[in-house]
Design a protein around this motif. Sequence first.
Motif, PDB file in Angstrom:
ATOM      1  N   MET A 271      40.694  19.705  39.148  1.00  0.00           N
ATOM      2  CA  MET A 271      40.812  20.598  37.996  1.00  0.00           C
ATOM      3  C   MET A 271      42.237  20.560  37.451  1.00  0.00           C
ATOM      4  SD  MET A 271      39.994  23.110  35.863  1.00  0.00           S
ATOM      5  CE  MET A 271      38.474  23.871  36.412  1.00  0.00           C
ATOM      6  N   VAL A 272      42.383  20.328  36.160  1.00  0.00           N
ATOM      7  CA  VAL A 272      43.678  20.353  35.496  1.00  0.00           C
ATOM      8  C   VAL A 272      43.754  21.612  34.637  1.00  0.00           C
ATOM      9  CG1 VAL A 272      45.094  19.245  33.715  1.00  0.00           C
ATOM     10  CG2 VAL A 272      44.001  17.858  35.495  1.00  0.00           C
ATOM     11  N   ASN A 273      44.770  22.426  34.865  1.00  0.00           N
ATOM     12  CA  ASN A 273      45.029  23.587  34.019  1.00  0.00           C
ATOM     13  C   ASN A 273      45.980  23.190  32.903  1.00  0.00           C
ATOM     14  OD1 ASN A 273      43.481  25.463  35.485  1.00  0.00           O
ATOM     15  ND2 ASN A 273      45.118  25.684  36.996  1.00  0.00           N
TER      16      ASN A 273
ATOM     17  N   GLY B 217      39.631  22.081  22.841  1.00  0.00           N
ATOM     18  CA  GLY B 217      39.007  23.301  23.336  1.00  0.00           C
ATOM     19  C   GLY B 217      37.551  23.093  23.689  1.00  0.00           C
ATOM     20  N   GLU B 218      36.816  22.439  22.796  1.00  0.00           N
ATOM     21  CA  GLU B 218      35.403  22.175  23.051  1.00  0.00           C
ATOM     22  C   GLU B 218      35.221  21.252  24.255  1.00  0.00           C
ATOM     23  OE1 GLU B 218      32.479  23.318  21.733  1.00  0.00           O
ATOM     24  OE2 GLU B 218      33.808  24.811  20.833  1.00  0.00           O
ATOM     25  N   CYS B 219      36.120  20.296  24.400  1.00  0.00           N
ATOM     26  CA  CYS B 219      36.024  19.380  25.538  1.00  0.00           C
ATOM     27  C   CYS B 219      36.178  20.142  26.849  1.00  0.00           C
ATOM     28  CB  CYS B 219      37.094  18.299  25.415  1.00  0.00           C
ATOM     29  SG  CYS B 219      36.898  16.944  26.583  1.00  0.00           S
ATOM     30  N   ALA B 220      37.112  21.106  26.870  1.00  0.00           N
ATOM     31  CA  ALA B 220      37.306  21.917  28.083  1.00  0.00           C
ATOM     32  C   ALA B 220      36.070  22.741  28.391  1.00  0.00           C
ATOM     33  CB  ALA B 220      38.526  22.816  27.916  1.00  0.00           C
TER      34      ALA B 220
ATOM     35  N   HIS C 177      33.479  20.512  29.895  1.00  0.00           N
ATOM     36  CA  HIS C 177      33.844  19.932  31.206  1.00  0.00           C
ATOM     37  C   HIS C 177      34.666  20.957  31.995  1.00  0.00           C
ATOM     38  CE1 HIS C 177      33.113  16.460  28.550  1.00  0.00           C
ATOM     39  NE2 HIS C 177      32.695  15.839  29.642  1.00  0.00           N
ATOM     40  N   PRO C 178      34.068  22.108  32.313  1.00  0.00           N
ATOM     41  CA  PRO C 178      34.829  23.205  32.935  1.00  0.00           C
ATOM     42  C   PRO C 178      35.355  22.892  34.328  1.00  0.00           C
ATOM     43  CG  PRO C 178      32.474  23.679  32.958  1.00  0.00           C
ATOM     44  CD  PRO C 178      32.650  22.464  32.110  1.00  0.00           C
ATOM     45  N   SER C 179      34.776  21.939  35.012  1.00  0.00           N
ATOM     46  CA  SER C 179      35.273  21.600  36.348  1.00  0.00           C
ATOM     47  C   SER C 179      36.449  20.632  36.300  1.00  0.00           C
ATOM     48  CB  SER C 179      34.148  21.000  37.198  1.00  0.00           C
ATOM     49  OG  SER C 179      33.679  19.801  36.617  1.00  0.00           O
ATOM     50  N   ASP C 180      36.745  20.109  35.105  1.00  0.00           N
ATOM     51  CA  ASP C 180      37.830  19.133  34.960  1.00  0.00           C
ATOM     52  C   ASP C 180      39.044  19.690  34.227  1.00  0.00           C
ATOM     53  OD1 ASP C 180      36.402  16.888  36.133  1.00  0.00           O
ATOM     54  OD2 ASP C 180      35.168  16.927  34.325  1.00  0.00           O
TER      55      ASP C 180
END
Length: 423
Positions: free
Chosen positions: A1-3, A18-21, A24-27
């Motif tokens: 996970m990258v913050n 934003g939409e990509c995050a 892909h919430p685990s990434d």
Amino acid sequence: MVNAILIGAGQRGYEVYGECALEHPSDLKFIAVAEPDEARRNRFAQAHKIPNELCFESWEKILDQPKLADAAFICTQDRMHTEPTLMALEKGYHVLLEKPMSPVAGECIAMGKYAEKYNRIFSICHVLRYSEFFSAIKEVIDCGKLGEIINIKHAENVAFWHQAHSFVRGNWRNSNETSPMILQKCCHDMDIILWLMNRSCTKVSSFGSLEYFKPENAPAGATERCTDACPVKGTCPFNAERFYLGENTHWPVSVISEDMSLKARRKALEDGPYGRCVYHCDNNVVDHQVTALEFEGGATATLTMCAFTPDCTRFIEVMGTKGYLRAEMKKFGENARHNEIVVENFLTGEVEIIPVSDFGLMTGHEGADVLLTMGFVKQVAEHDSEGRTSAARSVQSHLMSLAAEKSRVENRQIPMAEMWAMS
């Protein structure tokens, strides 16, 4: 996970990264945001569940905090990239920076040096390197099918409506406020040419002008705004009401107003920049430009950019000592026969057709937006500084674009050594 933190929650920051995050919430997770526009800031914070104490009005305030995350996505306007980038790199963030890096050669060089100095991953949003289309072309070249590359002919068709939206009425209409057209729109293409050539550029010459979108070409009686009682709106292909008041509320319509109701969009045209007549704007960027490039060893390339096309497409021809490649990058569904790469072998006469029918993911830039974002996330997670696009590679393609503009304005050939000396 990258913050990550986001600096600039406009169209690219909100709709792309934003939409990509969210997908892909685990990434990837955005944990803080800086955006001067309150509505945009709140919209992003709500979508990503960011608490008030991690919402900031400016890049200065967010970067004044102790380091908050692994990475910073910097999506400010063209002339607002350098300071937050340098500060973020120094602060310890890996950075994904929207293109163009800067319209100032010395600033591009400085950002590249900072990334090297602090050993940070620093990716520039040259999304075309991540597209399946150009990835396939690169594979053909790298495997030797074309032999030694002698010449590349590349064309970017901007589309008449895109020129009107972004480069006549929109944010990138005036190079004094943002950056030259050849840098803002075509640094992608310069980067692709450099990537495919795989050798340094030595000389640049360029010609072009703002030929059409100016007051002397306005039809008789054309009003200052398309929402006025303009007598030619029914026959004008650039009529803003035609662009923005239809059923589509996605890009480019989505940038004219936070509220996508018909009433709000009409109000935006009546009061804002996107309702202006294309012949009565404060634009100064070119609507067509041709650039010639020489590379180490004598190979050459040309880049043609023109506003007067129906679609946003790219054409490319690559000529080598053993073969020839031609292709047209056109969005899936418009005309499937264009979504292919044709390779001809000089010795055997064999013609190979490489289909690239769906470009992988049906999202921005033919799926490359997501591929670039996740490529950067993977680099950060794995501490891999050798990604497909980086500042070390992007600085040169930016300098090529700036050399093209310098050549156009000064009417002379520009040695690339002159651009590198601007540091």
